[in-house]
Design an enzyme around this catalytic site. Structure first.
Site, PDB file in Angstrom:
ATOM      1  N   GLU A   1       0.852  -1.185   0.000  1.00 30.69           N
ATOM      2  CA  GLU A   1       0.000   0.000   0.000  1.00 30.69           C
ATOM      3  C   GLU A   1       0.890   1.239   0.000  1.00 30.69           C
ATOM      4  O   GLU A   1       2.047   1.196   0.430  1.00 30.69           O
ATOM      5  CB  GLU A   1      -0.942  -0.001   1.199  1.00 30.69           C
ATOM      6  CG  GLU A   1      -0.286   0.187   2.542  1.00 30.69           C
ATOM      7  CD  GLU A   1      -1.302   0.236   3.678  1.00 30.69           C
ATOM      8  OE1 GLU A   1      -2.284   0.974   3.563  1.00 30.69           O
ATOM      9  OE2 GLU A   1      -1.096  -0.492   4.664  1.00 30.69           O
ATOM     10  N   ILE A   2       0.346   2.317  -0.505  1.00 29.66           N
ATOM     11  CA  ILE A   2       1.093   3.570  -0.572  1.00 29.66           C
ATOM     12  C   ILE A   2       0.525   4.536   0.463  1.00 29.66           C
ATOM     13  O   ILE A   2      -0.684   4.563   0.697  1.00 29.66           O
ATOM     14  CB  ILE A   2       1.004   4.183  -1.991  1.00 29.66           C
ATOM     15  CG1 ILE A   2       1.997   5.332  -2.166  1.00 29.66           C
ATOM     16  CG2 ILE A   2      -0.410   4.643  -2.305  1.00 29.66           C
ATOM     17  CD1 ILE A   2       2.105   5.811  -3.617  1.00 29.66           C
ATOM     18  N   CYS A   3       1.392   5.235   1.133  1.00 31.96           N
ATOM     19  CA  CYS A   3       0.939   6.280   2.054  1.00 31.96           C
ATOM     20  C   CYS A   3       1.116   7.613   1.333  1.00 31.96           C
ATOM     21  O   CYS A   3       2.222   7.963   0.909  1.00 31.96           O
ATOM     22  CB  CYS A   3       1.721   6.226   3.369  1.00 31.96           C
ATOM     23  SG  CYS A   3       1.218   4.844   4.413  1.00 31.96           S
TER      24      CYS A   3
ATOM     25  N   ASP B   1       9.173  -0.635   6.054  1.00 28.27           N
ATOM     26  CA  ASP B   1      10.581  -1.029   5.927  1.00 28.27           C
ATOM     27  C   ASP B   1      10.997  -2.053   6.979  1.00 28.27           C
ATOM     28  O   ASP B   1      11.819  -1.778   7.854  1.00 28.27           O
ATOM     29  CB  ASP B   1      11.494   0.196   5.999  1.00 28.27           C
ATOM     30  CG  ASP B   1      11.544   0.928   4.663  1.00 28.27           C
ATOM     31  OD1 ASP B   1      10.903   0.446   3.712  1.00 28.27           O
ATOM     32  OD2 ASP B   1      12.213   1.961   4.567  1.00 28.27           O
TER      33      ASP B   1
END
Length: 309
Positions: free
Chosen positions: A105-107, A171
């Site tokens: 998913e992208i923030c 990460d």
């Protein structure tokens, strides 16, 4: 109903697609680290933006330990499901280009370090809300079976959806799973955020609490801890001698300073994530899950999808 894109004319400016054709990668680089690059991408089935993480495996063809670490991150991510941990959607190895690719998913607002630099005027209440969410993510990792130690928690590894004030830990490339004794043995991490016992090569998940304390310090002070040191050796000497970063002396809020000190204490005196979540520091801070429920209710028909859920 077919899940194929309605428009068969491939007009999207994708530079590559995954084997199924569902995910398309743009040329826009979102960030890069020691072992991977992260690009903006698009999920054509769900109609949402995602992050395409790409690792050039040929760089590590002679380093089996690094390869194992990369696969470990992916394996870890696939097993985790928590609103304060970055979600993994798909992973594959491209034999032709010898890359490991995984879609997460992208923030929308990038990492917390850059976000905090951009928004310098933030209330202590907002900082507490961010800090509480990081802590909830840590609590999930530490109570996972097996226990997971992040080992490289810092503000550049925490990501933000700024439109709803949501933060997520990402990460996990240096994370370790540990047995029932919760003890790990290798030296890894970002020096400014590493607990003293990490250097002694015998530590537990409590090292993440120390790193978390440094994250809170950076959020409050707008300074990376030990920025007064110009090399890693100086940082190591100060950390191992118990010398606090100069940024801590600049924290005027007595309650915040005491909370940070609690996180930086000796290993046996350091509270767990669960204990810190009950700390008076968070009194009056609405639980983030309640916020999420309210957000879902308010945006029920807005198609927010996985990016904000």
């Amino acid at each position: 109903m077919s899940s194929e894109p309605l428009d068969s004319d491939d007009s999207e400016p994708f530079v590559e697609s995954d084997p199924t054709g569902r995910y398309g990668r743009y040329d826009e680089l979102l960030g890069s680290g020691a072992v991977k690059k992260v690009y903006r991408a698009f999920d054509q089935e769900e109609g949402i933006e995602v992050a395409w993480n790409q690792v050039k495996l040929r760089c590590f063809s002679d380093d089996t330990a690094m390869l194992e670490r990369l696969y470990s991150e992916v394996k870890l991510l696939k097993s985790l499901e928590n609103s304060n941990i970055i979600a993994l959607y798909k992973v594959w190895r491209d034999e032709g280009s010898n890359t490991l690719n995984f879609i997460t998913e992208i923030c929308t607002s990038g990492n917390l370090r850059e976000y905090r630099k951009k928004h310098r005027h933030v209330s202590m209440r907002a900082l507490k809300k961010w800090s509480k969410q990081i802590l909830k993510g840590l609590d999930y990792l530490h109570t996972h079976k097996p226990c997971i130690i992040h080992r490289d928690l810092n503000c550049s590894n925490v990501f933000v959806n700024g439109n709803i004030g949501q933060v997520k830990i990402g990460d996990l490339g240096l994370a370790a799973t540990v047995g029932e004794n919760h003890v790990a043995h290798s030296i890894l991490g970002t020096p400014e955020f590493m607990a003293p016992e990490l250097y002694e090569e015998r530590y537990t998940e409590i090292v993440d609490i120390y790193s978390y304390g440094m994250c809170v310090l950076e959020l409050v002070s707008l300074e990376i801890p030990y920025s007064e040191c110009d090399n890693v050796a100086k940082i190591y000497r100060r950390v191992s001698s118990g010398v606090r970063p100069e940024a801590l002396n600049k924290v005027k809020d007595v309650e915040a300073k005491a909370f940070i000190e609690k996180c930086l204490g000796k290993p046996k005196a350091r509270p767990s994530a669960a204990e810190l979540l009950r700390d008076p520091f968070f009194d009056g801070i609405v639980d983030d899950d309640d916020d999420d429920d309210e957000q879902v209710e308010n945006n029920e028909n807005c198609g927010t999808g996985r990016i904000v859920s």
